[in-house]
Design an enzyme around this catalytic site. Sequence first.
Site, mmCIF file in Angstrom:
data_model
loop_
_atom_site.group_PDB
_atom_site.id
_atom_site.type_symbol
_atom_site.label_atom_id
_atom_site.label_comp_id
_atom_site.label_asym_id
_atom_site.label_seq_id
_atom_site.Cartn_x
_atom_site.Cartn_y
_atom_site.Cartn_z
ATOM 1 N N LYS A 1 -47.925 -14.785 13.169
ATOM 2 C CA LYS A 1 -48.660 -16.044 13.012
ATOM 3 C C LYS A 1 -47.760 -17.260 13.206
ATOM 4 C CE LYS A 1 -52.072 -16.403 12.420
ATOM 5 N NZ LYS A 1 -52.970 -16.542 13.590
ATOM 6 N N ASP B 1 -47.543 -9.108 14.651
ATOM 7 C CA ASP B 1 -48.576 -8.799 15.641
ATOM 8 C C ASP B 1 -48.017 -7.996 16.808
ATOM 9 O OD1 ASP B 1 -49.548 -11.353 14.133
ATOM 10 O OD2 ASP B 1 -51.310 -10.394 14.994
ATOM 11 N N ARG C 1 -59.547 -9.787 11.564
ATOM 12 C CA ARG C 1 -58.286 -10.213 12.156
ATOM 13 C C ARG C 1 -57.185 -9.485 11.405
ATOM 14 N NH1 ARG C 1 -56.697 -11.168 7.779
ATOM 15 N NH2 ARG C 1 -54.832 -12.058 8.683
ATOM 16 N N GLY C 2 -55.949 -9.663 11.899
ATOM 17 C CA GLY C 2 -54.840 -8.881 11.365
ATOM 18 C C GLY C 2 -54.603 -7.735 12.334
ATOM 19 N N ARG D 1 -58.274 -10.126 22.416
ATOM 20 C CA ARG D 1 -57.145 -10.928 21.912
ATOM 21 C C ARG D 1 -55.856 -10.371 22.512
ATOM 22 N NH1 ARG D 1 -56.999 -12.568 15.882
ATOM 23 N NH2 ARG D 1 -55.828 -14.257 16.872
#
Lengths: 324, 324
Positions: free
Chosen positions: B229, B218, B33-34, B70
């Site tokens: 986030k 993101d 993730r990231g 995602r």
Amino acid sequence: MVIDQTRLPHALVLGKWTTLEDAARGIETMQVRGAPLIGVAAVHGVALALRDDASDDGLAKAVHRLRATRPTAVNLAWALDRCERELAPLAVSERLAAGRELALVVAVEDADTCRAVGLAALPTLSGERRPVQVLTHCNAGWLATVEWGTALAPVYLAHEAGVPVHVWVSETRPRNQGAALTAWELGRAGVPHTVVVDSACGQLMRNGMVHVCLVGADRIAANGDVANKVGTYLKALAAHDCGVPFYVLAPTSTIDHDTPDGSVIPIEERDASEVLALGGVAVTPSGTAARNWAFDITPARLITGIITERGMVPATTEGIASLR
Amino acid sequence: MVIDQTRLPHALVLGKWTTLEDAARGIETMQVRGAPLIGVAAVHGVALALRDDASDDGLAKAVHRLRATRPTAVNLAWALDRCERELAPLAVSERLAAGRELALVVAVEDADTCRAVGLAALPTLSGERRPVQVLTHCNAGWLATVEWGTALAPVYLAHEAGVPVHVWVSETRPRNQGAALTAWELGRAGVPHTVVVDSACGQLMRNGMVHVCLVGADRIAANGDVANKVGTYLKALAAHDCGVPFYVLAPTSTIDHDTPDGSVIPIEERDASEVLALGGVAVTPSGTAARNWAFDITPARLITGIITERGMVPATTEGIASLR
């Protein structure tokens, strides 16, 4: 009998306090929590102490022990001051009966007061939007008081009156009073609710999903600053930024006229272990440092109104002074 | 080899992806993730797919499958667009080798880019206050990239240069990337740090305990709004209210010039189970409803500056346009 709130929502365990130390430890370990309930529990603790020692020294020691349990909620000091004021002048032989009587009186008064807070706050749920979307933080329901609660009192009254209400419940890390206690309370009462993490509350408000924020308080300063569960300040900022009304609901016993503003309210720091693990499951690498402040200060300028059993006042020096 | 980040901080488990589906599931389940790392992982996934089927159809299917993993991080779309642009024109027989080469190139580029982000952000840690008190949210360290990280890149560079730095790590519910991943990273690097619950970050800033906030992103919209986030918005509000500079650090691949502002960025909603339990321990009464948005939007007006590998720009339409 007290509900051990550290066991909720998975078990409803009733405990019986028989000594001063039971009461003091029960408050410290948060078997009972919530500013109004802490006050009632403290008077109960004094009554228990008087059974063993009703002398001047016994009364003073009980008050001293209980006063040291938790620093932020002023209802504790309010209740203990009242014990001293009403019990100290009595003959030693009369104190136990008077202490027991006072414990009952403060409990009944608390229930009446909370219901009055709820009635005074009902207009915050008016309007055409149905269901009314309420956001609350931590637990300021009946578990935090004797009955009704503070922030949740108008929700219960509205729900009973058939007004559709939905409550966004913020988890309230690290002890999860929202996810564990508020969700449990609302579920038992049949009030529709949804749990979100604390961090999601800004997102909710930005998207128009909250009509009103209702929170409790642990201490209200003379200028209208409010100490409440850590995270309240962030929710008030988001409400202010998004044009959502933000109300603080509390009995007048939560007001500390001797505290000029929030900067001098003592903020309890609890053990780091509450942050480092949840239900025995470590959330951090071993050896990690953590800090754990239980409360924060919401500046008066972010608060739409403060609602007590005497109605709503603005969160200003004048508004608070009118409740003296 | 990939680190399965769902197992941290308690176990360092290395996984090996051998198929497109391994990569797609690894991204979906947040083994990786990231935003930057998701982009690199997607190119790796395309290369794996090409081993099985390097035809036009095989390439298109791989890109389609990975694009659906995602929705919020634009680095994913950026990386897949690049695969299509560079690989589709090639002969089928050349695609596998070129895909493998591209996977290496984007990984090396990502490390270089993050280091450049860190160097560009070093001035945010200057001044006379030592240690520099940094607050970050979620994990935007090397676990979120190939090396260095974004928000943490200047922290690592400063620490290596002997500048005393202390990082406040917000827990980052519900998946605890702060408590689990950032604390783990900083601990391995020997950078002093302290974990707090997300709700405590306002209290920290009100008390002057934070000198600068550094977060990742993101997706950055053309007007400077930032998706990051969930909870980032609340921290930006507190920073703004307390006069603490708030910087967003990201590679330019995180900028989406085609997204006019934050209101149209798709926000991933993940399963409610992530909120309802932690490490198998239920935090709510059974049957409780929850919602779980993974990101929120921080409006440009709350952001002091956006720092990319090309330096710092203001979070404005002009600033973002200068990075086209």
